[in-house]
Design an enzyme around this catalytic site. Sequence first.
Site, mmCIF file in Angstrom:
data_model
loop_
_atom_site.group_PDB
_atom_site.id
_atom_site.type_symbol
_atom_site.label_atom_id
_atom_site.label_comp_id
_atom_site.label_asym_id
_atom_site.label_seq_id
_atom_site.Cartn_x
_atom_site.Cartn_y
_atom_site.Cartn_z
ATOM 1 N N ALA A 69 10.007 45.754 20.885
ATOM 2 C CA ALA A 69 10.841 45.101 21.897
ATOM 3 C C ALA A 69 9.925 44.349 22.853
ATOM 4 O O ALA A 69 9.514 44.874 23.892
ATOM 5 C CB ALA A 69 11.678 46.136 22.640
ATOM 6 N N GLU A 70 9.609 43.104 22.506
ATOM 7 C CA GLU A 70 8.665 42.319 23.299
ATOM 8 C C GLU A 70 9.145 42.103 24.726
ATOM 9 O O GLU A 70 8.341 42.120 25.670
ATOM 10 C CB GLU A 70 8.409 40.972 22.619
ATOM 11 C CG GLU A 70 7.578 41.044 21.348
ATOM 12 C CD GLU A 70 8.390 41.443 20.125
ATOM 13 O OE1 GLU A 70 7.786 41.688 19.065
ATOM 14 O OE2 GLU A 70 9.631 41.524 20.238
ATOM 15 N N ASP A 95 4.751 33.379 17.858
ATOM 16 C CA ASP A 95 6.101 32.948 17.489
ATOM 17 C C ASP A 95 7.173 33.765 18.205
ATOM 18 O O ASP A 95 8.314 33.315 18.349
ATOM 19 C CB ASP A 95 6.293 33.085 15.975
ATOM 20 C CG ASP A 95 5.174 32.452 15.193
ATOM 21 O OD1 ASP A 95 5.383 31.394 14.585
ATOM 22 O OD2 ASP A 95 4.062 33.021 15.184
ATOM 23 N N HIS A 139 6.038 32.756 11.572
ATOM 24 C CA HIS A 139 4.857 33.569 11.862
ATOM 25 C C HIS A 139 3.559 32.760 11.787
ATOM 26 O O HIS A 139 2.489 33.335 11.608
ATOM 27 C CB HIS A 139 4.756 34.749 10.883
ATOM 28 C CG HIS A 139 5.900 35.690 10.946
ATOM 29 N ND1 HIS A 139 7.100 35.448 10.328
ATOM 30 C CD2 HIS A 139 6.020 36.901 11.560
ATOM 31 C CE1 HIS A 139 7.924 36.458 10.549
ATOM 32 N NE2 HIS A 139 7.293 37.349 11.299
#
Length: 342
Positions: A69-70, A95, A139
């Site tokens: 969970a960025e 990304d 990515h």
Amino acid sequence: MPRKSYRQAINEAMRQEMERDPSVILMGEDVSGGTAAAGEQDAWGGPFGVTKGLYTQFGPTRVLDTHLAEMSFIGAAVGAAATGMRPIAELMYIDFIGVCLDQLMNQAAKFRYMFGGKATTPLVIRTSYGVSGNGAAQHSQALYPIMTHIPGLKVVLPSSPYEAKGLLIQAIRDNDPVIFFENRALYDTQGEVPDEPYAIPFGQANVLREGDDVTIVAFGRMVSFALTAAEAAQKLGISCTVVDPRTTSPLDVETILETVGETGRLVVVDEATPRCSMATDIVSLVSTNIFGQLKSAPQVVTAPHSPVPFSPVLESLYLPSVEKITGAILAAVGRGPLVNAA
């Protein structure tokens, strides 16, 4: 001087700074084996093995595994930096920056300005970027121009193991938020790196090679491509200056203008897509400041304005190459067609 890989140099920089300063902490996905995962701790050392061994030395209070969970852990890192810690947060791929951009663009980058210089945010976001191993469109992007566009963020692109260690130490000691871009294709490359800590100042370009005919400005991984192309050009009687800006924000405009003014010709090599890129920014700076000293039109070699393809054949065509850079050098001296490969 010992030889170390790009990966080892980054690991050593973090280790030495964590030994020096107890306020330095590390957080990210799988940096110590995986949150709530069974099995050996420190089994991964992050998705690319860069943090291996740090959990064993510094323990779970300073090396923190995060959930996938960025938005959560980048936000936590911003908060930690604002309250006296010096967090290093590992964002697996640049990304994924869109998931947590608000915390960086509208919060961390603005604190010093909005609070009249009284607030500091000593935060490092380590992230990987670039075309490597068929990562495809989601990515493989080189999004450093987007981060460079945001005032208040410092943006770093180390081109070698030596640069990686010195620039990361500087980033960790800096009192502003830093986005530290690591090209995945460089992780296993080798170079001479001192054992002792050292810091490379931001905003000071590195002139790796001096020549009389063409100045090449290249970023990150493209620096080694530019040096190889300069060697090829030398065999054709063309001598090139190669400039590695090291940081895009702050940008060493003075060195770029000085070296281009001396040669009168410019080639910019940028792995990012061409619209609103570092390549176009450098060309604009040169054209508006020293237009009268130019002997030919600036040349740019970039990725095309397209998502990164998955196909290995197309991926190799997508990336700027030594051949394309050499062609741009020839075009700059009037010995080939205009390239501006975008």
